[in-house]
Structures are given as C-alpha cells and as structure tokens.
Write a protein that holds these residues in place. Sequence first.
Motif, PDB file in Angstrom:
ATOM      1  N   ALA A 173       0.938  -1.011   0.060  1.00 35.44           N
ATOM      2  CA  ALA A 173      -0.022  -0.050   0.117  1.00 35.44           C
ATOM      3  C   ALA A 173       0.558   1.155   0.474  1.00 35.44           C
ATOM      4  O   ALA A 173       0.365   1.985  -0.661  1.00 35.44           O
ATOM      5  CB  ALA A 173      -0.451   0.201   0.902  1.00 35.44           C
ATOM      6  N   GLU A 174       1.439   1.502   0.901  1.00 38.91           N
ATOM      7  CA  GLU A 174       2.377   2.490   1.257  1.00 38.91           C
ATOM      8  C   GLU A 174       3.665   2.206  -0.532  1.00 38.91           C
ATOM      9  O   GLU A 174       3.519   3.990  -1.089  1.00 38.91           O
ATOM     10  CB  GLU A 174       3.697   2.030   2.333  1.00 38.91           C
ATOM     11  CG  GLU A 174       3.125   2.367   3.403  1.00 38.91           C
ATOM     12  CD  GLU A 174       4.313   1.712   4.212  1.00 38.91           C
ATOM     13  OE1 GLU A 174       5.283   1.649   4.183  1.00 38.91           O
ATOM     14  OE2 GLU A 174       3.749   2.095   6.066  1.00 38.91           O
ATOM     15  N   ARG A 175       4.103   1.608  -1.085  1.00 41.58           N
ATOM     16  CA  ARG A 175       4.847   1.375  -2.628  1.00 41.58           C
ATOM     17  C   ARG A 175       3.792   2.068  -3.434  1.00 41.58           C
ATOM     18  O   ARG A 175       4.691   2.978  -4.070  1.00 41.58           O
ATOM     19  CB  ARG A 175       4.649   0.114  -2.469  1.00 41.58           C
ATOM     20  CG  ARG A 175       5.799   0.324  -3.622  1.00 41.58           C
ATOM     21  CD  ARG A 175       7.532   0.334  -3.734  1.00 41.58           C
ATOM     22  NE  ARG A 175       8.248  -0.390  -2.638  1.00 41.58           N
ATOM     23  CZ  ARG A 175       8.884  -0.959  -3.167  1.00 41.58           C
ATOM     24  NH1 ARG A 175       8.772  -1.660  -4.323  1.00 41.58           N
ATOM     25  NH2 ARG A 175       9.319  -1.999  -2.241  1.00 41.58           N
ATOM     26  N   LEU A 176       2.522   1.931  -3.538  1.00 41.06           N
ATOM     27  CA  LEU A 176       1.050   1.790  -4.399  1.00 41.06           C
ATOM     28  C   LEU A 176       0.860   3.408  -4.046  1.00 41.06           C
ATOM     29  O   LEU A 176      -0.530   3.699  -4.803  1.00 41.06           O
ATOM     30  CB  LEU A 176       0.966   0.743  -4.866  1.00 41.06           C
ATOM     31  CG  LEU A 176       1.532  -0.730  -5.984  1.00 41.06           C
ATOM     32  CD1 LEU A 176      -0.129  -1.207  -5.629  1.00 41.06           C
ATOM     33  CD2 LEU A 176       1.850   0.030  -7.096  1.00 41.06           C
ATOM     34  N   HIS A 177       1.210   4.353  -3.453  1.00 39.70           N
ATOM     35  CA  HIS A 177       0.264   5.104  -2.509  1.00 39.70           C
ATOM     36  C   HIS A 177      -1.545   4.546  -2.475  1.00 39.70           C
ATOM     37  O   HIS A 177      -1.934   5.680  -3.157  1.00 39.70           O
ATOM     38  CB  HIS A 177       0.392   6.182  -3.724  1.00 39.70           C
ATOM     39  CG  HIS A 177       1.905   6.916  -3.432  1.00 39.70           C
ATOM     40  ND1 HIS A 177       2.558   6.856  -2.700  1.00 39.70           N
ATOM     41  CD2 HIS A 177       2.653   6.358  -4.447  1.00 39.70           C
ATOM     42  CE1 HIS A 177       3.906   6.965  -2.681  1.00 39.70           C
ATOM     43  NE2 HIS A 177       3.945   6.282  -3.905  1.00 39.70           N
ATOM     44  N   THR A 182      -7.259  -1.595   0.003  1.00 43.11           N
ATOM     45  CA  THR A 182      -7.361  -2.199  -1.691  1.00 43.11           C
ATOM     46  C   THR A 182      -6.594  -3.232  -1.892  1.00 43.11           C
ATOM     47  O   THR A 182      -6.693  -3.939  -2.830  1.00 43.11           O
ATOM     48  CB  THR A 182      -7.463  -0.432  -1.804  1.00 43.11           C
ATOM     49  OG1 THR A 182      -7.756   0.926  -1.646  1.00 43.11           O
ATOM     50  CG2 THR A 182      -6.699  -0.764  -3.466  1.00 43.11           C
ATOM     51  N   VAL A 183      -5.238  -2.853  -1.355  1.00 44.51           N
ATOM     52  CA  VAL A 183      -4.353  -3.759  -0.992  1.00 44.51           C
ATOM     53  C   VAL A 183      -4.914  -5.468  -1.343  1.00 44.51           C
ATOM     54  O   VAL A 183      -5.041  -6.367  -1.623  1.00 44.51           O
ATOM     55  CB  VAL A 183      -3.035  -3.989  -0.897  1.00 44.51           C
ATOM     56  CG1 VAL A 183      -2.239  -5.252  -1.200  1.00 44.51           C
ATOM     57  CG2 VAL A 183      -2.089  -2.635  -1.155  1.00 44.51           C
ATOM     58  N   HIS A 186      -7.064  -6.590  -3.648  1.00 45.66           N
ATOM     59  CA  HIS A 186      -6.655  -6.971  -4.858  1.00 45.66           C
ATOM     60  C   HIS A 186      -5.411  -8.123  -4.860  1.00 45.66           C
ATOM     61  O   HIS A 186      -6.793  -9.074  -5.903  1.00 45.66           O
ATOM     62  CB  HIS A 186      -5.090  -5.872  -5.370  1.00 45.66           C
ATOM     63  CG  HIS A 186      -5.924  -4.833  -5.967  1.00 45.66           C
ATOM     64  ND1 HIS A 186      -6.358  -4.747  -6.880  1.00 45.66           N
ATOM     65  CD2 HIS A 186      -5.500  -3.401  -5.793  1.00 45.66           C
ATOM     66  CE1 HIS A 186      -7.401  -3.050  -7.424  1.00 45.66           C
ATOM     67  NE2 HIS A 186      -6.099  -2.605  -6.703  1.00 45.66           N
ATOM     68  N   VAL A 187      -5.843  -8.613  -3.595  1.00 50.83           N
ATOM     69  CA  VAL A 187      -4.510  -9.740  -3.664  1.00 50.83           C
ATOM     70  C   VAL A 187      -5.871 -10.605  -3.803  1.00 50.83           C
ATOM     71  O   VAL A 187      -5.739 -11.576  -4.161  1.00 50.83           O
ATOM     72  CB  VAL A 187      -4.676  -9.706  -1.757  1.00 50.83           C
ATOM     73  CG1 VAL A 187      -3.886 -11.365  -1.428  1.00 50.83           C
ATOM     74  CG2 VAL A 187      -2.616  -8.971  -2.111  1.00 50.83           C
ATOM     75  N   SER A 188      -7.135 -10.915  -2.588  1.00 55.55           N
ATOM     76  CA  SER A 188      -8.007 -11.828  -2.834  1.00 55.55           C
ATOM     77  C   SER A 188      -8.823 -11.809  -3.944  1.00 55.55           C
ATOM     78  O   SER A 188      -9.552 -12.960  -4.402  1.00 55.55           O
ATOM     79  CB  SER A 188      -9.379 -10.810  -2.106  1.00 55.55           C
ATOM     80  OG  SER A 188      -8.656 -11.033  -0.128  1.00 55.55           O
ATOM     81  N   ALA A 189      -9.210 -10.697  -5.021  1.00 55.55           N
ATOM     82  CA  ALA A 189      -9.831 -10.873  -5.913  1.00 55.55           C
ATOM     83  C   ALA A 189      -8.355 -11.560  -7.264  1.00 55.55           C
ATOM     84  O   ALA A 189      -8.934 -13.087  -7.937  1.00 55.55           O
ATOM     85  CB  ALA A 189      -9.944  -9.716  -6.340  1.00 55.55           C
TER      86      ALA A 189
END
Length: 215
Positions: A173-177, A182-183, A186-189
């Motif tokens: 999350a920090e890397r992608l702002h 949200t992360v 994304h991972v679950s999806a």
Amino acid sequence: MVLADDETMIRAGVRAILATDPGIEVVAEAGDGREAVGLTLLHRPDVVLLDIRMPRLDGLGAAEELRRVAPDAALVVLTTFSEDAYIERALGCGVSGFLLKSGDPRELLAGVRAVAEGAAFLSPAVARRVIDTLGGPRLTRAADARTRLTGLTGREREVVALVGAGLSNQEIAERLHVVEATVKAHVSAVLGRLGLRNRVRLAILAYEAGLVPDA
C-alpha cells in the motif's frame, strides 16, 4: 517467535542474527518438532521458524500439526538444496516462508518480518528450487504463468510482483500510494481469479512469470 532446530549451534547462530533486529523476539527454542508444537501452544508467537529435519517430529510434520492447532502462527521453514523433495509437501502445509540455511542473514530477517506481517517470502535461491520442483520445463511454465496473468489489470500485476518480492499488504500500500484495504481486495481478487490457495502460490507464480528479479 519460536525457533526450532535440533542443532544447538545452528539455533545459536540463527538467534544471534534475529537478535540484531529489535522488532524480533525469540520467546522459546525447540530441539524437535514435537517440542516446537508445545511451545507454540504455550507462547502463541506470531512466527514459528522450523528446520525441516528434526527428531520425533520433523519440521513439516510440525507445520501440519501447527496449521491445525495454531492456525494464526505464520510458519517459515529452513531448507537446504538437498531437501527439494519436501517443497511440495511444505506448500501443502500452509508454510508462508522458505529460507536457505546458508543464505544471507538479511534474508532471514526480511523473511521473518514479512511473514509476521502476513506476507509470503521466498529467498530468491529457494524460489528457483521451488519452481524447478513443480514439474515441466521451466520455459513452458514461464509462458504458462505469463498467460495466466494476462487477464489481470496493470495495478493487479503490480500487486502480484510485490507479493512475489515478499512485501506485506501495508508495504505494498505504501509503495503504490493506496490504502491497505485496497491491496487486500486486489490480493483476494487475484487469488480467486487465478484459483490459488495462498500468497505463497501467488509468489511462485510471480517468479515463474518473471515479475520478480532472479538472484
């Protein structure tokens, strides 16, 4: 964390490395897998670091039992290149990290921190061995992996690459702002869409597809 290895000198060396990180505390040491299970139930650590070859109950047997009786503990195995036959079984045990006994001490620290935060971690050298044990020509698997990822969005591919690099949801999350939720979404999806059981399988796919630099 609980540290389990039947060799006293190895345990001392690993503990000395872990002691250099103020965020890691070894609460107990075990000399075999059965003892590791008991100490885990007693101390309820975030992470259990298991040697594969131990008396009474080996590291993978301990991992299988811990997955049943202490499902919240993240499991990391210490392996050697002579133990490739155990890798597939380890994946089925719910192991979150694979570390090489002869590897860089920095990888040990990074791996323990990563799995404690809910990430998967494979040291690059171990990742190559994991991939090589899964069957089929490596080039074919690489092509298959890239094909499986074609349906993902650009952001999802970024997340997959960072999972493969051993980053936690918070670090991604920090890397992608973006926010951590949200992360997680994304991972679950991605796991659901690709039919993968856990982050370790996703990390392996990221390596196979060439999303993670090889060491």
